[in-house]
Write a protein that holds these residues in place. Structure first.
Motif, PDB file in Angstrom:
ATOM      1  N   GLY A 100       4.510  76.214  27.805  1.00 51.45           N
ATOM      2  CA  GLY A 100       3.710  76.333  28.952  1.00 51.45           C
ATOM      3  C   GLY A 100       4.012  77.858  29.744  1.00 51.45           C
ATOM      4  N   HIS A 101       3.075  78.424  30.580  1.00 55.74           N
ATOM      5  CA  HIS A 101       3.200  79.497  31.112  1.00 55.74           C
ATOM      6  C   HIS A 101       4.534  79.598  31.909  1.00 55.74           C
ATOM      7  N   TRP A 102       5.019  78.627  32.422  1.00 53.39           N
ATOM      8  CA  TRP A 102       6.463  78.792  33.158  1.00 53.39           C
ATOM      9  C   TRP A 102       7.432  79.117  32.163  1.00 53.39           C
ATOM     10  N   ASP A 109      -1.746  66.272  26.598  1.00 55.58           N
ATOM     11  CA  ASP A 109      -2.642  67.124  27.236  1.00 55.58           C
ATOM     12  C   ASP A 109      -2.357  67.970  28.392  1.00 55.58           C
ATOM     13  N   ARG A 110      -2.841  69.164  28.568  1.00 56.16           N
ATOM     14  CA  ARG A 110      -2.049  69.806  29.724  1.00 56.16           C
ATOM     15  C   ARG A 110      -2.813  69.461  31.093  1.00 56.16           C
ATOM     16  N   SER A 111      -4.031  68.712  30.907  1.00 54.73           N
ATOM     17  CA  SER A 111      -4.816  68.276  32.091  1.00 54.73           C
ATOM     18  C   SER A 111      -3.990  67.128  32.815  1.00 54.73           C
ATOM     19  N   ILE A 139       0.343  75.063  13.881  1.00 50.65           N
ATOM     20  CA  ILE A 139      -0.854  75.778  13.287  1.00 50.65           C
ATOM     21  C   ILE A 139      -1.833  74.595  13.959  1.00 50.65           C
ATOM     22  N   ASN A 140      -3.006  75.146  14.756  1.00 53.09           N
ATOM     23  CA  ASN A 140      -3.982  74.401  15.101  1.00 53.09           C
ATOM     24  C   ASN A 140      -5.031  74.210  13.698  1.00 53.09           C
ATOM     25  N   VAL A 141      -5.360  72.869  13.536  1.00 53.82           N
ATOM     26  CA  VAL A 141      -6.183  72.506  12.481  1.00 53.82           C
ATOM     27  C   VAL A 141      -7.588  71.670  13.121  1.00 53.82           C
ATOM     28  N   TYR A 160       1.479  84.012  20.034  1.00 55.20           N
ATOM     29  CA  TYR A 160       2.325  82.980  19.569  1.00 55.20           C
ATOM     30  C   TYR A 160       3.222  82.252  21.022  1.00 55.20           C
ATOM     31  N   GLN A 161       2.874  80.885  21.182  1.00 58.85           N
ATOM     32  CA  GLN A 161       3.560  80.575  22.541  1.00 58.85           C
ATOM     33  C   GLN A 161       4.720  79.623  22.090  1.00 58.85           C
ATOM     34  N   PRO A 162       5.781  80.103  22.702  1.00 57.16           N
ATOM     35  CA  PRO A 162       7.062  79.430  22.269  1.00 57.16           C
ATOM     36  C   PRO A 162       6.989  77.991  22.727  1.00 57.16           C
ATOM     37  N   PHE A 186       6.698  78.033  17.526  1.00 52.67           N
ATOM     38  CA  PHE A 186       5.756  78.743  18.044  1.00 52.67           C
ATOM     39  C   PHE A 186       4.347  78.155  17.810  1.00 52.67           C
ATOM     40  N   GLU A 187       3.451  78.051  18.800  1.00 55.10           N
ATOM     41  CA  GLU A 187       2.344  77.543  18.335  1.00 55.10           C
ATOM     42  C   GLU A 187       1.240  78.954  18.254  1.00 55.10           C
ATOM     43  N   ALA A 188       0.715  78.883  17.195  1.00 57.01           N
ATOM     44  CA  ALA A 188      -0.192  80.247  16.856  1.00 57.01           C
ATOM     45  C   ALA A 188      -1.451  80.033  17.505  1.00 57.01           C
ATOM     46  N   LEU A 189      -1.985  80.933  18.292  1.00 60.25           N
ATOM     47  CA  LEU A 189      -3.187  80.786  19.064  1.00 60.25           C
ATOM     48  C   LEU A 189      -4.134  81.945  18.675  1.00 60.25           C
ATOM     49  N   LEU A 190      -5.180  81.481  18.230  1.00 59.30           N
ATOM     50  CA  LEU A 190      -6.385  82.559  17.840  1.00 59.30           C
ATOM     51  C   LEU A 190      -6.821  83.612  18.954  1.00 59.30           C
ATOM     52  N   ARG A 191      -6.819  84.774  18.662  1.00 60.15           N
ATOM     53  CA  ARG A 191      -7.529  85.655  19.758  1.00 60.15           C
ATOM     54  C   ARG A 191      -8.616  86.577  18.946  1.00 60.15           C
ATOM     55  N   TRP A 192      -9.928  86.800  19.728  1.00 53.61           N
ATOM     56  CA  TRP A 192     -10.898  87.420  18.905  1.00 53.61           C
ATOM     57  C   TRP A 192     -11.482  88.375  20.132  1.00 53.61           C
ATOM     58  N   VAL A 208       2.991  73.440  30.960  1.00 52.49           N
ATOM     59  CA  VAL A 208       3.965  73.455  32.007  1.00 52.49           C
ATOM     60  C   VAL A 208       3.829  74.619  32.890  1.00 52.49           C
ATOM     61  N   GLU A 209       3.294  74.689  34.003  1.00 50.49           N
ATOM     62  CA  GLU A 209       3.041  75.828  34.950  1.00 50.49           C
ATOM     63  C   GLU A 209       4.159  76.085  36.073  1.00 50.49           C
ATOM     64  N   THR A 210       4.841  74.863  36.359  1.00 49.76           N
ATOM     65  CA  THR A 210       5.889  75.297  37.507  1.00 49.76           C
ATOM     66  C   THR A 210       7.054  74.464  37.204  1.00 49.76           C
ATOM     67  N   LEU A 254       0.181  65.476  17.091  1.00 48.83           N
ATOM     68  CA  LEU A 254      -1.282  65.018  17.491  1.00 48.83           C
ATOM     69  C   LEU A 254      -1.561  65.632  19.045  1.00 48.83           C
ATOM     70  N   ASP A 255      -2.269  66.466  18.848  1.00 46.91           N
ATOM     71  CA  ASP A 255      -2.828  67.447  19.989  1.00 46.91           C
ATOM     72  C   ASP A 255      -3.651  66.974  21.074  1.00 46.91           C
ATOM     73  N   ASP A 256      -3.630  67.206  22.307  1.00 42.09           N
ATOM     74  CA  ASP A 256      -4.313  67.174  23.327  1.00 42.09           C
ATOM     75  C   ASP A 256      -4.203  65.308  23.492  1.00 42.09           C
TER      76      ASP A 256
HETATM   77  P1  C2E Z   1      -5.053  73.787  22.514  1.00 44.21           P
HETATM   78  O1  C2E Z   1      -4.377  73.750  21.168  1.00 44.21           O
HETATM   79  O2  C2E Z   1      -4.699  72.812  23.615  1.00 44.21           O
HETATM   80  O3  C2E Z   1      -3.912  75.168  22.858  1.00 44.21           O
HETATM   81  C1  C2E Z   1      -3.142  75.125  23.938  1.00 44.21           C
HETATM   82  C2  C2E Z   1      -4.160  76.194  24.924  1.00 44.21           C
HETATM   83  O4  C2E Z   1      -3.307  76.184  26.385  1.00 44.21           O
HETATM   84  C3  C2E Z   1      -4.192  77.540  24.674  1.00 44.21           C
HETATM   85  O5  C2E Z   1      -5.277  78.143  25.232  1.00 44.21           O
HETATM   86  C4  C2E Z   1      -2.758  78.137  25.565  1.00 44.21           C
HETATM   87  O6  C2E Z   1      -2.932  79.469  25.578  1.00 44.21           O
HETATM   88  C5  C2E Z   1      -3.268  77.437  26.619  1.00 44.21           C
HETATM   89  N1  C2E Z   1      -2.009  77.281  27.546  1.00 44.21           N
HETATM   90  C6  C2E Z   1      -0.638  77.557  27.247  1.00 44.21           C
HETATM   91  N2  C2E Z   1       0.353  77.408  28.356  1.00 44.21           N
HETATM   92  C7  C2E Z   1      -0.367  77.037  29.336  1.00 44.21           C
HETATM   93  C8  C2E Z   1      -0.479  76.713  30.634  1.00 44.21           C
HETATM   94  O7  C2E Z   1       0.741  76.852  31.174  1.00 44.21           O
HETATM   95  N3  C2E Z   1      -1.149  76.715  31.470  1.00 44.21           N
HETATM   96  C9  C2E Z   1      -2.757  76.853  30.915  1.00 44.21           C
HETATM   97  N4  C2E Z   1      -3.736  76.510  31.777  1.00 44.21           N
HETATM   98  N5  C2E Z   1      -2.856  76.961  29.840  1.00 44.21           N
HETATM   99  C10 C2E Z   1      -2.149  77.137  28.956  1.00 44.21           C
HETATM  100  P2  C2E Z   1      -6.230  79.132  24.147  1.00 44.21           P
HETATM  101  O8  C2E Z   1      -5.295  80.040  23.622  1.00 44.21           O
HETATM  102  O9  C2E Z   1      -7.295  79.724  24.890  1.00 44.21           O
HETATM  103  O10 C2E Z   1      -6.641  78.176  22.909  1.00 44.21           O
HETATM  104  C11 C2E Z   1      -7.721  77.327  23.419  1.00 44.21           C
HETATM  105  C12 C2E Z   1      -7.934  76.103  22.325  1.00 44.21           C
HETATM  106  O11 C2E Z   1      -8.632  76.808  21.133  1.00 44.21           O
HETATM  107  C13 C2E Z   1      -6.801  75.484  21.861  1.00 44.21           C
HETATM  108  O12 C2E Z   1      -6.314  74.410  22.330  1.00 44.21           O
HETATM  109  C14 C2E Z   1      -7.157  74.960  20.398  1.00 44.21           C
HETATM  110  O13 C2E Z   1      -7.717  74.079  20.486  1.00 44.21           O
HETATM  111  C15 C2E Z   1      -8.141  76.251  19.897  1.00 44.21           C
HETATM  112  N6  C2E Z   1      -7.499  76.886  19.082  1.00 44.21           N
HETATM  113  C16 C2E Z   1      -6.713  78.284  19.374  1.00 44.21           C
HETATM  114  N7  C2E Z   1      -6.559  78.864  18.185  1.00 44.21           N
HETATM  115  C17 C2E Z   1      -6.930  78.088  17.202  1.00 44.21           C
HETATM  116  C18 C2E Z   1      -6.791  77.919  15.861  1.00 44.21           C
HETATM  117  O14 C2E Z   1      -6.138  79.120  15.264  1.00 44.21           O
HETATM  118  N8  C2E Z   1      -7.428  77.223  15.142  1.00 44.21           N
HETATM  119  C19 C2E Z   1      -8.217  76.179  15.728  1.00 44.21           C
HETATM  120  N9  C2E Z   1      -8.844  75.539  14.842  1.00 44.21           N
HETATM  121  N10 C2E Z   1      -8.246  76.100  17.023  1.00 44.21           N
HETATM  122  C20 C2E Z   1      -7.648  77.086  17.780  1.00 44.21           C
END
Ligand code: C2E
Ligand code: CA
Ligand code: CA
Length: 630
Positions: free
Chosen positions: A596-598, A541-543, A455-457, A387-389, A401-407, A577-579, A517-519
């Motif tokens: 972001g990481h910061w 988008d973070r780019s 939640i990312n869909v 979970y990222q705040p 919190f954004e839920a981010l999947l890990r495998w 956001v890193e800095t 709306l992501d990215d």
């Molecule tokens: P996203 O939705 O753009 O998720 C944000 C990504 O940016 C996450 O990578 C996160 O760890 C990363 N991030 C956060 N803060 C920073 C930062 O300060 N610097 C940098 N460089 N990166 C940062 P993550 O976790 O590797 O996820 C990558 C992508 O995978 C996600 O991009 C999303 O598109 C997809 N994803 C992750 N979890 C899920 C999920 O549960 N379902 C679906 N459908 N897609 C997911």
């Protein structure tokens, strides 16, 4: 006969009576010094061409017999001093008469103007016109004539004769130039086709080259119907080159190229791709037919070829792929697969053909392994959520919190969702995965004091039948308010079927879900065309955040996304956001939320629970941030 060249104003007078010649002489003597005549000519032609000062006297040549006149015309033509006008008496016994004289002169000189001087009982003008025409070059003056009449006629016809000549000269010049241009055009076309040929053909064999082959393949992939792509490679070619020299190698290539062209199916394209490698493209009905054709080609290569007195054993291996045209196959992939099959054939011990199958492609093998692994990842407990705040800009309060999947895979260790999510997305696995993520996140969110779970869909989930009912049912079953769930979708999900997406989003919003709306910024949509969708916020988008400090464009894009997003009443989450500098700039630009990481990396469920309870990001960071944003 008497007379001389008069600057083009030459007259031929043909009459048997000496008195008439005197009469002509007098007439033109008067004309030469008569200003009145010049004026008359000027009036006639509307130019100053015949103005008195510029009008030189006529030079008369006098002939007393028709024969003399004909001879004189012939002579003048040969000398390049032809006559503009001839006055011809009709009756001139005992030689040829005026009609015959006119006929013969006309036969010699098509341009001369003939003035027939007739008494009333002579030939009808029609009769003379018939033999000495054309009618616009034959004129009649009745005897006895007026001085003015004869001079005027001579002046007018001379002038016209000159104009006609200039015109004819101009026309000839143009014709010559047109012919020259025509010739140059042909030459250019020939050069062009030679250049095209050179660019698309191999200089050694004159067969189509790699460029031509790639073009043909790109073209063929688009058209419907099944076709085969074969890559043929000579066996032991290097040995020939090394032992017999490059000349022998070149010769062998030429021989083999001819053999391939002869053995390939009718209508096939045989190209030299480079070195000792050839490509063959042909239509086929199925794998079996294509293999048979390829076997025949390989067999044809396996002959003894005489090269500069040496016997060289030919031999080749082939890789083959059969593709359905009219699908969205990548031509590059088709070629790569044929090449992979060729490698297998060589490994199998030369002189054979191998048909491509997916096991030959490492990237396909990898995908299959990931698919298989993902299928059992849930039951094996290999999946987890981090979970990222997401924090508010002003008070650094954790609002969600954004839920981010890990495998954590058995075979490869931790694998990035960027690798496995797209693979899951291509199969139905994404639905099970998505449900698992949702259920986990809902269970966690219940333990937080009030934050939402984002939640990312993926597009495929979003487009499933009754997505709204499905997600609403799960949220209700968990006993969570929809307002505490934020759905992150990408532009691809909504723009593939904008009408249906708009409806889905409206229904979700009506139930109370938040929509992000992501990215944003990486796709093709503009703020203008997202305005009709029911959204709560945009995630830049973070780019772009990453580029802000380095490139002007990124900073400008971020600025305008924030500006316009706010004008549309949307929240703006800046992710990645890193800095501190980025955070500062984003806050100034007006982003409403930061991630972001910061602020915090994605953390475990347990850590997220603590953060949620604290509500603010703790430690030294908090004071630093608070100071900055106070
Ligand atoms: P996203 O939705 O753009 O998720 C944000 C990504 O940016 C996450 O990578 C996160 O760890 C990363 N991030 C956060 N803060 C920073 C930062 O300060 N610097 C940098 N460089 N990166 C940062 P993550 O976790 O590797 O996820 C990558 C992508 O995978 C996600 O991009 C999303 O598109 C997809 N994803 C992750 N979890 C899920 C999920 O549960 N379902 C679906 N459908 N897609 C997911
Ligand atoms: Ca996301
Ligand atoms: Ca994102």
């Amino acid at each position: 006969m008497e007379g001389s060249d008069g600057g083009g104003k030459r007259l031929l007078v043909v009459d048997d009576e000496p008195a008439m010649h005197d009469c002509y002489r007098r007439s033109f003597a008067v004309a030469s010094d008569g200003a009145a005549l010049g004026a008359m000519a000027a009036e006639l032609f509307g130019t100053d061409q015949a103005a008195p000062a510029a009008a030189p006297a006529f030079t008369l040549t006098h002939c007393h017999q028709g024969f003399d006149a004909v001879a004189e015309v012939e002579h003048a033509l040969a000398a390049g001093t032809s006559y503009p006008v001839a006055f011809i008496d009709v009756r001139m016994p005992p030689g040829i008469d005026g009609r015959e004289t006119a006929r013969r002169i006309r036969a010699l000189d098509p341009a001369i103007n003939l003035v027939i001087v007739t008494g009333f009982s002579d030939f009808s003008p029609l009769e003379i016109g018939r033999v000495a025409g054309p009618p616009d070059k034959i004129f009649y003056v009745a005897k006895p004539f007026e001085v003015a009449e004869v001079v005027q006629t001579a002046t007018a016809l001379t002038a016209r004769w000159h104009v006609d000549r200039e015109l004819a000269a101009a026309r000839d010049l143009l014709t010559a130039q047109v012919a020259q241009l025509e010739e140059q055009k042909l030459e250019l076309a020939a050069n062009e086709s030679r250049a095209i040929h050179t660019a698309t053909h191999d200089s050694l064999t004159d067969a189509p080259n790699r460029l031509a082959f790639q073009r043909a393949l790109t073209d063929r992939v688009r058209r419907p119907g099944r076709f085969a792509t074969a890559m043929i490679d000579l066996d032991r070619f290097k040995l020939v080159n090394d032992t017999l020299g490059h000349m022998a190698g070149d010769r062998l290539i030429q021989e083999i190229c001819a053999i391939l062209a002869g053995a390939a199916p009718e209508g096939a394209l045989v190209a030299r791709l480079g070195g000792d490698e050839f490509g063959i493209l042909f239509d086929t009905s199925d794998d079996g037919a294509a293999l048979l054709a390829c076997d025949r080609i390989i067999a044809a290569c396996s002959v003894t070829i005489r090269v500069f007195g040496h016997s060289v054993r030919g031999g080749a291996s082939g890789g083959l792929i059969v593709t359905d045209g009219g699908t969205d196959r990548e031509p590059g992939n088709v070629l790569r697969h044929a090449d992979l099959a060729l490698n297998e054939a060589k490994r199998d011990g030369r002189g054979t053909v191998r048909l491509f199958d997916e096991s030959m492609d490492e990237s396909i093998r990898f995908r299959r392994r990931v698919e298989t692994g993902l299928g059992s990842a849930i039951s094996r407990g290999e999946l987890a959520l981090e979970y990222q705040p997401i924090v508010s800009r002003d008070r650094i309060e954790v609002v969600g919190f954004e839920a981010l999947l890990r495998w954590n895979t058995e075979q490869y260790g931790p694998m990035s969702p960027e690798t496995f999510v797209p693979i899951a997305e291509e199969s139905n696995l994404i639905h099970d995965l998505g449900d698992w993520v949702l259920e986990q996140a809902l269970a966690e969110a219940r333990r937080w004091p009030g934050q939402y779970a984002s939640i990312n869909v993926s597009p495929r989930q979003f487009r499933r039948d009754d997505f709204v009912g499905h997600i609403a049912g799960k949220v209700a079953a968990a006993g969570i308010e929809p307002a505490r769930i934020q759905i992150e979708i990408t532009e691809t999900a909504i723009f593939d079927d904008a009408g249906r997406a708009a409806e889905t989003l409206t229904q979700l919003r009506a139930l109370g879900f938040r929509i992000a709306l992501d990215d944003f910024g990486t796709g093709y949509s503009s703020l203008y065309n997202i305005r009709t969708f029911a959204l709560d916020c945009l995630k830049i988008d973070r780019s772009f955040i990453d580029g802000m400090g380095r490139e002007r464009e990124s900073a400008a894009i971020v600025q305008s996304i924030i500006h316009l997003g706010r004008a549309l009443g949307l929240g703006i989450i800046a992710e990645g956001v890193e800095t501190e500098a980025q955070a500062q700039a984003l806050r100034l630009a007006g982003a409403s939320h930061l991630q972001g990481h910061w602020l915090s990396r994605p953390v475990s469920a347990a850590q997220a629970r603590d953060l949620a309870a604290e509500r603010f990001i703790g430690g030294s960071l908090r004071s630093e941030v608070s100071r900055t944003f106070a």
